[in-house]
Design an enzyme around this catalytic site. Structure first.
Site, PDB file in Angstrom:
ATOM      1  CG  ASP A   4      -4.079  -5.437  -3.919  1.00  0.00           C
ATOM      2  OD1 ASP A   4      -5.154  -4.912  -3.569  1.00  0.00           O
ATOM      3  OD2 ASP A   4      -3.245  -5.875  -3.101  1.00  0.00           O
TER       4      ASP A   4
ATOM      5  CG  HIS B 291      -1.979  -1.010   1.241  1.00  0.00           C
ATOM      6  ND1 HIS B 291      -1.760  -2.275   1.717  1.00  0.00           N
ATOM      7  CD2 HIS B 291      -3.263  -0.979   0.816  1.00  0.00           C
ATOM      8  CE1 HIS B 291      -2.873  -2.979   1.607  1.00  0.00           C
ATOM      9  NE2 HIS B 291      -3.801  -2.219   1.064  1.00  0.00           N
TER      10      HIS B 291
END
Length: 469
Positions: A244, A181
């Site tokens: 993702d 992330h």
């Protein structure tokens, strides 16, 4: 709308704000949007969630509504209370694939009752690096064969309830010490759980934003060697490959979301998740324009065809949920936990060492542990569960006659917390330490020690039963 517009739209799966579908999402759905991803911010009560999903499907019946509902620490349906189901590490500790299958089936029934089509779970990563900041308790464990067995069971249970499963994060995010992330991790692949999921008929596989040396210097999401050569060629997967989140820095930090989208579809991803943070129609339009300009029509048509194939599979399913179809949202509740299987599994995962019984009064000290970005803010700890079992919970560590309960999560990550716990145990050797994360660091002075293998509400309840019979 041109054919190129339609098929490019089919590849995009944005998130959005609010518990009602914004007009721009509904317009995009009518124009052929492939799907949306729901987050905790989109989940109100049962009635509003059912209304939201219904309105999305009304805009386009073939739209795929996806969500990250892993159970355990990562829950969208129960983000306000904590999950009724233990997560993967607890299921791995329980060691019963049939139990894992039953928990996944119960989660699938919950999702099917709201009309949700695709669950972005299970996590199939093998947690081989205890420093991993984003996987941890989301993994079934560190043994690849055991992780493969539980991954297959989870897929079997969820899809048996009529909801598509998605094994993630291909080709394995467990052997990393960075969070994709925030940055681009480098790791090693571990394919056995993904092979097991594919053999079980998993409908989708999610890519990882990690570099796998020896295959490609590019992140897996945009690597043809990983997403086509390995996933399609060597493993023979022909279902939906989904990225993702493209807004994660590990993939778009240096290249931007639109460029990452083009590279991902070229590499072999069919669906593109975007929207963990703020998203709007301009981002969707930018991605669609980039795909039309940068990806061949044949490849776009192949990707769109896989999105449509998953939608057709879902439409053909008949859920065994007692709430599916047709009951009003008012008659449903989030986290029903069919037949109490969540608590059964949490009890089986519990490990107790020494005398952990608490007195009528207890001081519960919870050591703060920031949530991962994947999990978000979900309540956790022991105070509420002990209170529900009749314990008077206080805050004064020196309160006479009170038990002292020290609650930690991933203690091995926090040196300052280890020092504080050691100091408290030196003064209060009778203190009970409850580890609600990965149990990699039992304090030397902890004679009374409880391991829950996760911070879900149901894991706290199982621990409270042992501490207050």
């Amino acid at each position: 709308m041109s054919s190129a517009d339609d098929i490019a739209m089919r590849c995009v799966f944005p998130g959005f704000e609010g518990t009602a579908a914004p007009d721009w999402v509904l317009r995009a759905a009518e124009r052929g949007l492939g799907g949306v991803v729901l987050f905790a911010r989109n989940v109100g009560d049962g009635e509003r969630l059912r209304s939201l999903v219904g309105r999305l499907h009304e805009a386009r019946p073939g739209l795929l509504v996806a969500i990250d509902e892993e159970g355990g620490d990562v829950t969208r349906l129960e983000s306000r209370t904590g999950s009724s189901y233990p997560g993967n590490l607890a299921l791995g500790a329980a060691g019963d694939p049939a139990l894992t299958e039953g928990v996944a089936r119960a989660i699938g029934r919950d999702l099917a009752a709201y009309g949700i089509d695709l669950d972005l779970a299970p996590v199939a990563d093998v947690n081989t690096d205890p420093r991993n900041p984003v996987i941890g308790v989301r993994s079934f464990g560190s043994n690849p064969d055991e992780v493969a067995t539980h991954t297959a069971a989870w897929v079997r249970g969820l899809q048996g309830a009529g909801v598509a499963a998605c094994a993630k994060h291909f080709p394995g995010h467990g052997a990393t010490s960075a969070d994709s992330h925030l940055e681009l991790p480098v790791g090693e692949s571990e394919l056995r759980p993904f092979e097991a999921a594919i053999a079980q008929g998993v409908r989708a596989v999610m890519s990882a934003h990690i570099v796998v040396p020896g295959i490609d210097d590019a992140p897996a999401t945009i690597s043809p060697g990983v997403m086509t050569g390995l996933l399609r060629g060597e493993l023979g997967f022909d279902g939906l490959a989904i990225s993702d989140g493209l807004d994660m820095r590990g993939i778009s930090g240096e290249r931007g979301i639109a460029s990452a989208a083009v590279l991902a579809v070229r590499a072999g991803c069919d669906a593109l998740c975007v929207g963990g943070g703020p998203t709007g129609p301009e981002i969707v339009a930018e991605i669609v324009d980039a795909l039309k300009a940068g990806v061949g029509v044949r490849r776009l048509a192949e990707a769109a065809g896989r999105v449509d194939a998953l939608a057709a599979w879902r439409a053909a399913q008949t859920s065994d949920s007692p709430d599916h179809p047709g009951k009003s949202g008012a008659e449903m509740s989030v986290g029903r936990d069919y037949q109490g299987i969540g608590l059964v599994a949490a009890r089986r995962a519990l490990r107790v060492f020494g005398d952990v019984r608490v007195r009528d009064r207890a001081v519960v000290m919870r050591f703060a542990s920031p949530p991962s970005i994947a999990a978000g803010e979900v309540p956790w700890g022991m105070a509420a569960s002990l209170f529900r079992r009749g314990v008077e919970v206080g805050k004064d560590a020196e309160q006479p006659g009170a038990s002292l309960v020290l609650v930690v999560r991933d203690l091995h990550r926090h040196a300052d917390q280890r020092n504080a716990v050691d100091a408290l145990l030196a003064r209060r050797p009778d203190a009970i330490v409850v580890e609600m994360g990965v149990p990699s660091c039992r304090p030397r002075g902890a004679k009374s020690y409880v391991v829950t293998h996760g911070a879900a509400r149901v894991c706290a309840d199982a621990a409270a039963e042992a501490m207050r019979p």
